[in-house]
Design an enzyme around this catalytic site. Structure first.
Site, PDB file in Angstrom:
ATOM      1  N   GLU A   1      21.418 -11.611 -20.482  1.00  0.00           N
ATOM      2  CA  GLU A   1      21.586 -10.491 -21.419  1.00  0.00           C
ATOM      3  C   GLU A   1      21.731  -9.189 -20.627  1.00  0.00           C
ATOM      4  O   GLU A   1      22.459  -8.287 -21.019  1.00  0.00           O
ATOM      5  CB  GLU A   1      20.369 -10.416 -22.355  1.00  0.00           C
ATOM      6  CG  GLU A   1      20.458  -9.296 -23.361  1.00  0.00           C
ATOM      7  CD  GLU A   1      19.232  -9.173 -24.252  1.00  0.00           C
ATOM      8  OE1 GLU A   1      18.804 -10.173 -24.849  1.00  0.00           O
ATOM      9  OE2 GLU A   1      18.704  -8.055 -24.344  1.00  0.00           O
TER      10      GLU A   1
ATOM     11  N   ARG B   1      23.787  -9.373 -29.813  1.00  0.00           N
ATOM     12  CA  ARG B   1      23.685  -8.720 -28.495  1.00  0.00           C
ATOM     13  C   ARG B   1      25.081  -8.538 -27.886  1.00  0.00           C
ATOM     14  O   ARG B   1      25.289  -8.750 -26.687  1.00  0.00           O
ATOM     15  CB  ARG B   1      22.815  -9.522 -27.520  1.00  0.00           C
ATOM     16  CG  ARG B   1      21.417  -9.725 -27.955  1.00  0.00           C
ATOM     17  CD  ARG B   1      20.623  -8.416 -28.035  1.00  0.00           C
ATOM     18  NE  ARG B   1      19.284  -8.715 -28.468  1.00  0.00           N
ATOM     19  CZ  ARG B   1      18.936  -8.838 -29.754  1.00  0.00           C
ATOM     20  NH1 ARG B   1      19.825  -8.635 -30.713  1.00  0.00           N
ATOM     21  NH2 ARG B   1      17.704  -9.119 -30.079  1.00  0.00           N
TER      22      ARG B   1
ATOM     23  N   SER C   1      14.159  -8.929 -22.474  1.00  0.00           N
ATOM     24  CA  SER C   1      14.671 -10.307 -22.446  1.00  0.00           C
ATOM     25  C   SER C   1      15.772 -10.404 -21.400  1.00  0.00           C
ATOM     26  O   SER C   1      16.754  -9.674 -21.468  1.00  0.00           O
ATOM     27  CB  SER C   1      15.263 -10.685 -23.801  1.00  0.00           C
ATOM     28  OG  SER C   1      14.318 -10.467 -24.800  1.00  0.00           O
TER      29      SER C   1
HETATM   30  C1  LIG Z   1      10.443  -3.777 -22.021  1.00  0.00           C
HETATM   31  C2  LIG Z   1      11.834  -3.902 -22.609  1.00  0.00           C
HETATM   32  C3  LIG Z   1      11.986  -4.366 -23.902  1.00  0.00           C
HETATM   33  C4  LIG Z   1      13.267  -4.487 -24.469  1.00  0.00           C
HETATM   34  N1  LIG Z   1      13.376  -4.936 -25.747  1.00  0.00           N
HETATM   35  C5  LIG Z   1      14.595  -5.062 -26.314  1.00  0.00           C
HETATM   36  C6  LIG Z   1      14.723  -5.527 -27.660  1.00  0.00           C
HETATM   37  O1  LIG Z   1      13.748  -5.795 -28.344  1.00  0.00           O
HETATM   38  N2  LIG Z   1      15.974  -5.658 -28.164  1.00  0.00           N
HETATM   39  C7  LIG Z   1      17.088  -5.338 -27.449  1.00  0.00           C
HETATM   40  O2  LIG Z   1      18.194  -5.467 -27.989  1.00  0.00           O
HETATM   41  N3  LIG Z   1      16.995  -4.886 -26.177  1.00  0.00           N
HETATM   42  C8  LIG Z   1      15.787  -4.740 -25.597  1.00  0.00           C
HETATM   43  N4  LIG Z   1      15.681  -4.298 -24.302  1.00  0.00           N
HETATM   44  C9  LIG Z   1      16.895  -4.001 -23.534  1.00  0.00           C
HETATM   45  C10 LIG Z   1      17.285  -2.497 -23.537  1.00  0.00           C
HETATM   46  O3  LIG Z   1      16.200  -1.708 -23.920  1.00  0.00           O
HETATM   47  C11 LIG Z   1      18.455  -2.208 -24.477  1.00  0.00           C
HETATM   48  O4  LIG Z   1      19.565  -2.984 -24.129  1.00  0.00           O
HETATM   49  C12 LIG Z   1      18.852  -0.724 -24.446  1.00  0.00           C
HETATM   50  O5  LIG Z   1      19.788  -0.449 -25.459  1.00  0.00           O
HETATM   51  C13 LIG Z   1      19.444  -0.292 -23.108  1.00  0.00           C
HETATM   52  O6  LIG Z   1      19.561   1.106 -23.151  1.00  0.00           O
HETATM   53  P1  LIG Z   1      19.709   1.954 -21.831  1.00  0.00           P
HETATM   54  O7  LIG Z   1      19.985   3.361 -22.239  1.00  0.00           O
HETATM   55  O8  LIG Z   1      18.540   1.751 -20.966  1.00  0.00           O
HETATM   56  O9  LIG Z   1      21.023   1.325 -21.205  1.00  0.00           O
HETATM   57  P2  LIG Z   1      21.331   1.004 -19.681  1.00  0.00           P
HETATM   58  O10 LIG Z   1      20.420  -0.069 -19.218  1.00  0.00           O
HETATM   59  O11 LIG Z   1      21.384   2.250 -18.890  1.00  0.00           O
HETATM   60  O12 LIG Z   1      22.797   0.395 -19.823  1.00  0.00           O
HETATM   61  C14 LIG Z   1      22.999  -0.847 -20.466  1.00  0.00           C
HETATM   62  C15 LIG Z   1      24.503  -1.065 -20.646  1.00  0.00           C
HETATM   63  O13 LIG Z   1      25.023  -0.094 -21.547  1.00  0.00           O
HETATM   64  C16 LIG Z   1      26.023   0.708 -20.897  1.00  0.00           C
HETATM   65  N5  LIG Z   1      25.835   2.085 -21.379  1.00  0.00           N
HETATM   66  C17 LIG Z   1      24.692   2.809 -21.371  1.00  0.00           C
HETATM   67  N6  LIG Z   1      24.903   4.012 -21.938  1.00  0.00           N
HETATM   68  C18 LIG Z   1      26.218   4.044 -22.294  1.00  0.00           C
HETATM   69  C19 LIG Z   1      27.055   5.024 -22.906  1.00  0.00           C
HETATM   70  N7  LIG Z   1      26.594   6.210 -23.290  1.00  0.00           N
HETATM   71  N8  LIG Z   1      28.362   4.716 -23.085  1.00  0.00           N
HETATM   72  C20 LIG Z   1      28.871   3.507 -22.713  1.00  0.00           C
HETATM   73  N9  LIG Z   1      28.123   2.547 -22.135  1.00  0.00           N
HETATM   74  C21 LIG Z   1      26.814   2.815 -21.928  1.00  0.00           C
HETATM   75  C22 LIG Z   1      25.752   0.558 -19.415  1.00  0.00           C
HETATM   76  O14 LIG Z   1      26.914   0.813 -18.652  1.00  0.00           O
HETATM   77  C23 LIG Z   1      25.304  -0.887 -19.352  1.00  0.00           C
HETATM   78  O15 LIG Z   1      26.403  -1.744 -19.414  1.00  0.00           O
HETATM   79  C24 LIG Z   1      14.413  -4.143 -23.712  1.00  0.00           C
HETATM   80  C25 LIG Z   1      14.248  -3.658 -22.405  1.00  0.00           C
HETATM   81  C26 LIG Z   1      12.974  -3.531 -21.856  1.00  0.00           C
HETATM   82  C27 LIG Z   1      12.817  -2.985 -20.473  1.00  0.00           C
END
Ligand SMILES: Cc1cc2nc3c(=O)[nH]c(=O)nc-3n(C[C@H](O)[C@H](O)[C@H](O)COP(=O)(O)OP(=O)(O)OC[C@H]3O[C@@H](n4cnc5c(N)ncnc54)[C@H](O)[C@@H]3O)c2cc1C
Length: 329
Positions: free
Chosen positions: A323, A154, A227
């Site tokens: 996380e 992570r 998480s």
């Molecule tokens: C129900 C649920 C289940 C989940 N299950 C998992 C799982 O099984 N495994 C897991 O690893 N995660 C899980 N997650 C967490 C999440 O889905 C991941 O971390 C996902 O990759 C976040 O993507 P996002 O586009 O929503 O990022 P955001 O939440 O919008 O951003 C997260 C971080 O990434 C940065 N970021 C986003 N896009 C970019 C970009 N293009 N360039 C640079 N930085 C960027 C943001 O600034 C921030 O720091 C879960 C979340 C939820 C709600």
């Protein structure tokens, strides 16, 4: 560019937050504009790994570049950062390039996947990434190799250098057939229950989908960010000491000297599964997930999460680390 934009619908926790300035990024040429001479406060993807504290000062850039930029037809893809992760995984399965079936149904965007090296059911996205295309503020477009990305559990170079990059696209290689990963979580049991003895990648994807749906709250109804804490890594010595008091404490080996403990188990055994306040608490079916019970603010979530950290530390002497990403940090 818009001002004072409500971000409540842009984060899966459903937390109230306002971006002082908000810019949807739909074209790479925008990155040459004056707004990008300095780093934005927040690069926003799907908002599924965020803990937003009411006002986000400065610029929020919402990455909406979407689609497959190229594919060689043999399993290599360049995918734009704003593409929905789950849709991309489904696309690879539908077009005959399996490998990422264990990572199905993770919310968020392709561009955020390398940031925390998303992982689930024994797989991590870093296994499939061959390069990351990014805009480095103050420098311009750069390409990072997997070594540059320094992926960890992570964790990545991007997470350790917040504000330095905006990821524009990610390159994947799914051309090599890999053995299925069935041993993690309840995948094997789920397949057995379905009477499947010789599973295909699609069967695994379906099993993971069913398991995830049964365990995780639907963020549409219960705002959450998956998480909330990482699984802590402790020394084998500390684990052995804990085991004398808690013989059923599970652990996953990391290396000769360290093991990873399930944070959900620690929170559960600290008596905190389902605990909380009127607005925020841990999910009844999975203590690792913090849910917005309705009307929570980022500060409510933060303060309850600090209580959880404190109680876990008090009971087990183990630090659990967030996380989710806090903004403003
Ligand atoms: C129900 C649920 C289940 C989940 N299950 C998992 C799982 O099984 N495994 C897991 O690893 N995660 C899980 N997650 C967490 C999440 O889905 C991941 O971390 C996902 O990759 C976040 O993507 P996002 O586009 O929503 O990022 P955001 O939440 O919008 O951003 C997260 C971080 O990434 C940065 N970021 C986003 N896009 C970019 C970009 N293009 N360039 C640079 N930085 C960027 C943001 O600034 C921030 O720091 C879960 C979340 C939820 C709600």
């Amino acid at each position: 560019m818009r001002e004072y934009v409500d971000l409540r619908r842009c984060n899966t926790f459903g937390l109230p937050a306002v971006a002082e300035r908000y810019l949807p990024l739909t074209d790479l040429a925008q990155l040459e504009g004056p707004e990008f001479r300095q780093s934005p406060t927040l690069v926003l993807g799907g908002g599924s790994n965020l803990l937003l504290l009411e006002e986000i000062p400065g610029l929020t850039v919402h990455v909406l570049l979407s689609g497959i930029a190229w594919s060689d037809g043999r399993g290599r893809f360049r995918v734009l950062a704003g593409t929905d992760w789950n849709q991309f995984v489904r696309y690879t399965l539908d077009t005959g390039f399996p490998g990422m079936e264990n990572l199905i149904l993770i919310p968020g965007t392709v561009g955020a996947a390398p940031v925390q090296n998303i992982g689930a059911y024994g797989a991590e996205v870093s296994e499939f990434i061959t390069a990351v295309q990014a805009w480095e503020f103050g420098r311009g477009m750069v390409e990072l190799s997997p070594e540059d990305c320094a992926f960890g559990y992570r964790d990545s170079h991007f997470k350790r250098e917040p504000g330095r990059y905006l990821i524009t696209a990610v390159d994947f290689d799914l051309s090599r057939r890999r053995p299925l990963k069935l041993e993690y979580g309840a995948i094997n049991a789920e397949l057995e229950a379905e009477g499947i003895t010789d599973p295909t990648p699609r069967d695994v994807a379906n099993a993971v989908t069913r398991i995830r749906r049964s365990k995780l709250p639907d963020w549409f109804f219960y705002g959450n960010s998956g998480s909330f804490f990482k699984n802590p890594v402790v020394s084998r010595g500390q684990y052995t000491a804990l085991q004398t008091e808690y013989p059923d404490l599970p652990a996953y080996p990391i290396d000769a000297d360290h093991v990873k403990l399930p944070a959900g188990w620690l929170i559960d055994r600290a008596g905190l599964r389902g605990a909380g306040t009127e607005t925020v608490g841990t999910y009844e079916r999975q203590a690792l997930v913090m849910v917005n019970r309705g009307g929570a603010t980022g500060r409510d979530v933060l303060s309850f999460s600090e209580r959880v950290r404190g109680e876990v530390k008090g009971k087990f002497g183990v630090e659990i680390e967030r996380e989710v990403q806090l903004f403003p940090a």
